[in-house]
Design an enzyme around this catalytic site. Sequence first.
Site, PDB file in Angstrom:
ATOM      1  N   LYS A  52       0.870  -1.518  -0.308  1.00 13.45           N
ATOM      2  CA  LYS A  52      -0.213   0.274   0.409  1.00 13.45           C
ATOM      3  C   LYS A  52       0.888   1.002  -0.064  1.00 13.45           C
ATOM      4  O   LYS A  52       1.319   2.366  -0.661  1.00 13.45           O
ATOM      5  CB  LYS A  52      -0.957  -0.465   1.322  1.00 13.45           C
ATOM      6  CG  LYS A  52      -2.200  -1.216   1.486  1.00 13.45           C
ATOM      7  CD  LYS A  52      -2.448  -1.419   2.318  1.00 13.45           C
ATOM      8  CE  LYS A  52      -3.243  -2.404   2.059  1.00 13.45           C
ATOM      9  NZ  LYS A  52      -4.230  -2.757   3.921  1.00 13.45           N
ATOM     10  N   GLN A  96      -4.333  -1.565  10.386  1.00  8.53           N
ATOM     11  CA  GLN A  96      -4.592  -3.024   8.935  1.00  8.53           C
ATOM     12  C   GLN A  96      -4.853  -4.488   9.497  1.00  8.53           C
ATOM     13  O   GLN A  96      -4.783  -3.770  11.277  1.00  8.53           O
ATOM     14  CB  GLN A  96      -2.654  -3.069   8.846  1.00  8.53           C
ATOM     15  CG  GLN A  96      -3.030  -3.997   7.799  1.00  8.53           C
ATOM     16  CD  GLN A  96      -2.862  -4.561   6.477  1.00  8.53           C
ATOM     17  OE1 GLN A  96      -3.337  -3.936   5.662  1.00  8.53           O
ATOM     18  NE2 GLN A  96      -3.212  -5.839   6.332  1.00  8.53           N
ATOM     19  N   ASP A 119     -10.994   2.605   4.401  1.00  9.03           N
ATOM     20  CA  ASP A 119     -11.616   1.273   3.960  1.00  9.03           C
ATOM     21  C   ASP A 119     -13.293   1.007   3.967  1.00  9.03           C
ATOM     22  O   ASP A 119     -13.881   0.108   3.610  1.00  9.03           O
ATOM     23  CB  ASP A 119     -11.005   0.402   5.457  1.00  9.03           C
ATOM     24  CG  ASP A 119      -9.397   0.049   4.676  1.00  9.03           C
ATOM     25  OD1 ASP A 119      -9.168  -0.484   3.290  1.00  9.03           O
ATOM     26  OD2 ASP A 119      -8.578  -0.436   5.983  1.00  9.03           O
TER      27      ASP A 119
END
Length: 284
Positions: A52, A96, A119
Amino acid sequence: MQLLDGKSLAKKIEESVTLQAKEFKNRTHRVPGLAVILVGHDAASQAYVGMKKKACDRAGFYSVTHEMPDDISQEAIVKTIEMMNDNPNIDGILIQLPLPSHIDTTKILEVVSPSKDVDGFHPYNVGRLATGLDGYVPCTPLGVMELLSEYNIDPKGKNCCIVGASNIVGKPMAALLLNANATVEICHIFTDDLKKHTLAADIVLVGAGVINLIKEDMVREGAIVIDIGINRASDGRLVGDVDYDAVAPKTSYITPVPGGVGPMTIAMLLSNTLKAAQNHGGEI
Ligand code: NAD
């Protein structure tokens, strides 16, 4: 059978995001910014975060990773997120997952400002997706929708069978397909006779994390198969949830692993972060 090539579509999207980020910079004198919170030393999580970060660098974004030890407290993570919520250089915040078991993941995700929730895991954005409103949509299912669209596959009226019902893959996938007027079935670990459901589907979408879960006799001739699974085989290869060699010849379209849904997830993260920056404008 035709491959749904996520790798080349992701590249195309990345190029477009890079161009738009440049335009954004010319207009606002700042670049889109992403903060990643990485807790612990899980090798797969570290690899994903590394990918990422590289993608952010390629797109000309600012990115920062907050690495925290396994035994970090809930309060310390909350404080870091609150700092990022207030930081005008940060447009997107990504936690994460998975977090260590002593951390309450649901509570942590709720601390992220919905306007920086790239997200799409905050209940506010989950609700907006469920009601068909604009918001931030989880990157993996959003990437699947982009891939279908690129190949002119319209889910409208199609029977879609999703295998896997997690908050990050199966459930948002179902909401997106339903919003696109598909008929949607969600199967999971407690589903009785999985084959009965997958065999009836025009589109089978699998994100269960089980190697070879979908076998040749579970898919009808001409079906479209989207393999969302990413697993490490005993020989070290990355494989999906579909017994690819046996299933692929029966399908009309199929995603490879790697090179299918995986690269699309990262492209959608860039796209969501750019969208957040554009929504925030020059000032946050
Ligand atoms: P998860 O463990 O949270 O959820 C798995 C889901 O699959 C659950 O709903 C479970 O009930 C179901 N399931 C498990 N075994 C099953 C079985 N035998 N039959 C039917 N259903 C079964 O996992 P997740 O985070 O949703 O990830 C699922 C897979 O997708 C993993 O392989 C993960 O690596 C992959 N993934 C890929 C991407 C990507 O970018 N392509 C992103 C996220 C997750």
